[in-house]
Design an enzyme around this catalytic site. Structure first.
Site, PDB file in Angstrom:
ATOM      1  N   ASP A 179       0.833  -1.209   0.000  1.00 28.85           N
ATOM      2  CA  ASP A 179       0.000   0.000   0.000  1.00 28.85           C
ATOM      3  C   ASP A 179       0.867   1.258   0.000  1.00 28.85           C
ATOM      4  O   ASP A 179       1.974   1.259   0.541  1.00 28.85           O
ATOM      5  CB  ASP A 179      -0.925  -0.033   1.236  1.00 28.85           C
ATOM      6  CG  ASP A 179      -2.131   0.866   1.077  1.00 28.85           C
ATOM      7  OD1 ASP A 179      -2.361   1.387  -0.033  1.00 28.85           O
ATOM      8  OD2 ASP A 179      -2.847   1.057   2.075  1.00 28.85           O
TER       9      ASP A 179
ATOM     10  N   ARG B  83       0.235   7.696  -2.708  1.00 25.97           N
ATOM     11  CA  ARG B  83       0.805   8.764  -1.867  1.00 25.97           C
ATOM     12  C   ARG B  83       2.271   9.014  -2.199  1.00 25.97           C
ATOM     13  O   ARG B  83       2.733  10.148  -2.191  1.00 25.97           O
ATOM     14  CB  ARG B  83       0.646   8.403  -0.381  1.00 25.97           C
ATOM     15  CG  ARG B  83      -0.727   8.754   0.163  1.00 25.97           C
ATOM     16  CD  ARG B  83      -1.011   8.035   1.453  1.00 25.97           C
ATOM     17  NE  ARG B  83      -1.334   6.631   1.212  1.00 25.97           N
ATOM     18  CZ  ARG B  83      -1.449   5.722   2.155  1.00 25.97           C
ATOM     19  NH1 ARG B  83      -1.229   6.061   3.413  1.00 25.97           N
ATOM     20  NH2 ARG B  83      -1.777   4.485   1.859  1.00 25.97           N
TER      21      ARG B  83
ATOM     22  N   GLU C 109     -12.443  -4.507  -4.237  1.00 29.64           N
ATOM     23  CA  GLU C 109     -12.879  -3.114  -4.036  1.00 29.64           C
ATOM     24  C   GLU C 109     -12.128  -2.137  -4.946  1.00 29.64           C
ATOM     25  O   GLU C 109     -12.629  -1.051  -5.257  1.00 29.64           O
ATOM     26  CB  GLU C 109     -12.668  -2.695  -2.571  1.00 29.64           C
ATOM     27  CG  GLU C 109     -13.609  -3.344  -1.582  1.00 29.64           C
ATOM     28  CD  GLU C 109     -13.322  -4.823  -1.322  1.00 29.64           C
ATOM     29  OE1 GLU C 109     -12.167  -5.269  -1.553  1.00 29.64           O
ATOM     30  OE2 GLU C 109     -14.248  -5.537  -0.906  1.00 29.64           O
ATOM     31  N   ASN C 110     -10.934  -2.517  -5.398  1.00 30.59           N
ATOM     32  CA  ASN C 110     -10.148  -1.617  -6.264  1.00 30.59           C
ATOM     33  C   ASN C 110     -10.799  -1.400  -7.635  1.00 30.59           C
ATOM     34  O   ASN C 110     -10.457  -0.447  -8.338  1.00 30.59           O
ATOM     35  CB  ASN C 110      -8.714  -2.122  -6.444  1.00 30.59           C
ATOM     36  CG  ASN C 110      -7.848  -1.975  -5.204  1.00 30.59           C
ATOM     37  OD1 ASN C 110      -6.954  -2.775  -4.952  1.00 30.59           O
ATOM     38  ND2 ASN C 110      -8.101  -0.944  -4.409  1.00 30.59           N
TER      39      ASN C 110
ATOM     40  N   ARG D 146      -5.085  -1.801   8.816  1.00 32.46           N
ATOM     41  CA  ARG D 146      -6.283  -2.583   8.521  1.00 32.46           C
ATOM     42  C   ARG D 146      -5.962  -3.707   7.551  1.00 32.46           C
ATOM     43  O   ARG D 146      -4.892  -3.731   6.953  1.00 32.46           O
ATOM     44  CB  ARG D 146      -7.414  -1.693   7.993  1.00 32.46           C
ATOM     45  CG  ARG D 146      -7.033  -0.869   6.784  1.00 32.46           C
ATOM     46  CD  ARG D 146      -8.224  -0.038   6.275  1.00 32.46           C
ATOM     47  NE  ARG D 146      -7.776   0.900   5.261  1.00 32.46           N
ATOM     48  CZ  ARG D 146      -7.471   2.178   5.489  1.00 32.46           C
ATOM     49  NH1 ARG D 146      -7.595   2.694   6.687  1.00 32.46           N
ATOM     50  NH2 ARG D 146      -7.051   2.947   4.499  1.00 32.46           N
TER      51      ARG D 146
ATOM     52  N   GLU E 257       1.189 -13.340  12.369  1.00 32.66           N
ATOM     53  CA  GLU E 257       1.824 -12.175  13.015  1.00 32.66           C
ATOM     54  C   GLU E 257       1.756 -10.998  12.043  1.00 32.66           C
ATOM     55  O   GLU E 257       2.027 -11.157  10.848  1.00 32.66           O
ATOM     56  CB  GLU E 257       3.296 -12.480  13.320  1.00 32.66           C
ATOM     57  CG  GLU E 257       3.504 -13.593  14.324  1.00 32.66           C
ATOM     58  CD  GLU E 257       3.006 -13.232  15.717  1.00 32.66           C
ATOM     59  OE1 GLU E 257       3.061 -12.044  16.085  1.00 32.66           O
ATOM     60  OE2 GLU E 257       2.560 -14.150  16.426  1.00 32.66           O
TER      61      GLU E 257
HETATM   62  C1  IPE Z   1      -5.462  -2.708  -0.211  1.00 30.48           C
HETATM   63  O1  IPE Z   1      -5.074  -1.406  -0.463  1.00 30.48           O
HETATM   64  C2  IPE Z   1      -5.510  -3.469  -1.483  1.00 30.48           C
HETATM   65  C3  IPE Z   1      -4.212  -3.697  -2.126  1.00 30.48           C
HETATM   66  C4  IPE Z   1      -3.066  -3.412  -1.617  1.00 30.48           C
HETATM   67  C5  IPE Z   1      -4.281  -4.309  -3.419  1.00 30.48           C
HETATM   68  P1  IPE Z   1      -6.160  -0.248  -0.613  1.00 30.48           P
HETATM   69  O2  IPE Z   1      -5.431   1.026  -0.761  1.00 30.48           O
HETATM   70  O3  IPE Z   1      -7.112  -0.592  -1.699  1.00 30.48           O
HETATM   71  O4  IPE Z   1      -6.924  -0.362   0.772  1.00 30.48           O
HETATM   72  P2  IPE Z   1      -7.823   0.670   1.565  1.00 30.48           P
HETATM   73  O5  IPE Z   1      -8.875   1.155   0.632  1.00 30.48           O
HETATM   74  O6  IPE Z   1      -6.926   1.765   2.002  1.00 30.48           O
HETATM   75  O7  IPE Z   1      -8.367  -0.117   2.712  1.00 30.48           O
HETATM   76  C1  IPE Z   2      -1.410   0.232  -3.408  1.00 30.32           C
HETATM   77  O1  IPE Z   2      -1.203   1.584  -3.423  1.00 30.32           O
HETATM   78  C2  IPE Z   2      -1.649  -0.354  -4.782  1.00 30.32           C
HETATM   79  C3  IPE Z   2      -3.030  -0.815  -5.030  1.00 30.32           C
HETATM   80  C4  IPE Z   2      -3.991  -0.838  -4.147  1.00 30.32           C
HETATM   81  C5  IPE Z   2      -3.335  -1.260  -6.372  1.00 30.32           C
HETATM   82  P1  IPE Z   2      -2.416   2.595  -3.465  1.00 30.32           P
HETATM   83  O2  IPE Z   2      -2.797   2.841  -4.886  1.00 30.32           O
HETATM   84  O3  IPE Z   2      -3.531   2.126  -2.614  1.00 30.32           O
HETATM   85  O4  IPE Z   2      -1.766   3.901  -2.856  1.00 30.32           O
HETATM   86  P2  IPE Z   2      -2.387   4.902  -1.789  1.00 30.32           P
HETATM   87  O5  IPE Z   2      -2.878   4.079  -0.658  1.00 30.32           O
HETATM   88  O6  IPE Z   2      -3.498   5.619  -2.485  1.00 30.32           O
HETATM   89  O7  IPE Z   2      -1.257   5.793  -1.417  1.00 30.32           O
HETATM   90 MG    MG Z   3      -4.014   2.388  -0.690  1.00 24.24          MG
END
Ligand code: IPE
Ligand code: IPE
Ligand code: MG
Length: 253
Positions: free
Chosen positions: A27, A31, A74-75, A201, A214
């Site tokens: 994640d 950002r 959800e993505n 989370r 863990e």
């Molecule tokens: C979790 O990241 C899913 C993946 C890393 C693929 P998200 O960025 O989608 O999760 P939330 O929305 O912050 O919970």
């Molecule tokens: C994780 O990074 C990659 C995927 C969920 C595909 P994010 O795209 O969720 O990056 P943030 O959380 O918005 O920084």
């Molecule tokens: Mg994210």
């Protein structure tokens, strides 16, 4: 100069007590890009470097299973442009990395609703899975269009059908047989789950499988992760006492 004072975590790892399976919620790509005044996709592209680093670190150390959460159910709700860029990146990366997987004897695997991916992705993924299926050093599983609730829902339906068709009896349904209906039927539960970017989370990842896992949460954003971080997390894992409901004295007898 600073380098000199850094702990050499790799040398501190006890190879006889490695986690067999490490799962990662990658994640913070968006950002990371934003901090640099770039579009989110730039973060995803740089995230691939971290994927390579973590895969190498795990394979070289002797971890047998690495599971990376790459795209959740959800993505799909993200802006269409970001979704299609991620899918393109997936096809491109698989095509580029397949030789490296072969060379390093790594088997590619996928969990999730793979058939919901665009055709091109689906085909590239299945081809790479097929081509690497006899590799034995490590299994690299990509969670794609993966959601734990979807996985459990699917398992319920398939189990119900098997009961109806007389393939299994209701009495045969137990925690072990439930496993067989999950996408992860051929993967042991992860001992260690790492989530980057300072979020605390689980985001619908491996809910059944992480019952006794863990957790390590780090503020680092995914594209910042390197091999040293992996060694450090393995050391942290090895310093924990896993009690599985028992008391300390029972574990250390
Ligand atoms: C979790 O990241 C899913 C993946 C890393 C693929 P998200 O960025 O989608 O999760 P939330 O929305 O912050 O919970
Ligand atoms: C994780 O990074 C990659 C995927 C969920 C595909 P994010 O795209 O969720 O990056 P943030 O959380 O918005 O920084
Ligand atoms: Mg994210």
């Amino acid at each position: 100069m600073e380098e000199k004072n850094k702990t050499d975590y790799k040398s501190l790892i006890d190879l006889s007590r490695l986690p067999k399976h490490i799962a990662v919620i990658m994640d913070g790509n968006g950002r990371w890009a934003k901090q640099r005044g770039k579009a989110r996709v730039f973060g995803h592209k740089n995230g691939v470097k971290a994927v390579r680093a973590v895969t190498e670190a795990c394979a070289e150390t002797g971890v047998e299973y690495l599971t990376l959460y790459a795209f959740s159910t959800e993505n799909w709700n993200r802006p269409a442009l970001e979704v299609s860029a991620l899918m393109e990146l997936l096809v491109f990366t698989i095509g580029r990395e397949i030789k490296t997987l072969q060379k390093n004897n790594i088997r590619l695997n996928a969990i999730g609703n793979i058939d919901s991916l665009p055709n091109k992705c689906n085909l590239a993924l299945k081809k790479a899975i097929e081509e690497t299926r006899n590799n034995t050093r490590m299994t690299l599983t990509l969670a794609l269009s993966y959601g734990s609730r979807e996985e459990i829902h699917r398992a319920f339906i398939r189990m119900y059908q098997d009961v109806q068709e007389g393939k299994i009896a209701v009495e045969d349904i137990n925690p072990e047989s439930i496993r067989d209906y999950l996408y992860t039927y051929n993967i042991p539960d992860p001992e260690l789950l790492i989530r980057t970017s300072g979020e605390y989370r689980v985001s619908n990842f491996l809910l059944w499988q992480i019952a006794y896992t863990e957790f390590i949460f780090t503020d680092k954003l995914w594209p910042e992760i390197d091999k040293e971080d992996v060694y450090e997390y393995i050391c942290q894992f090895q310093n924990r006492e896993r009690r599985f409901g028992k008391i300390s004295e029972q574990i250390n007898r």
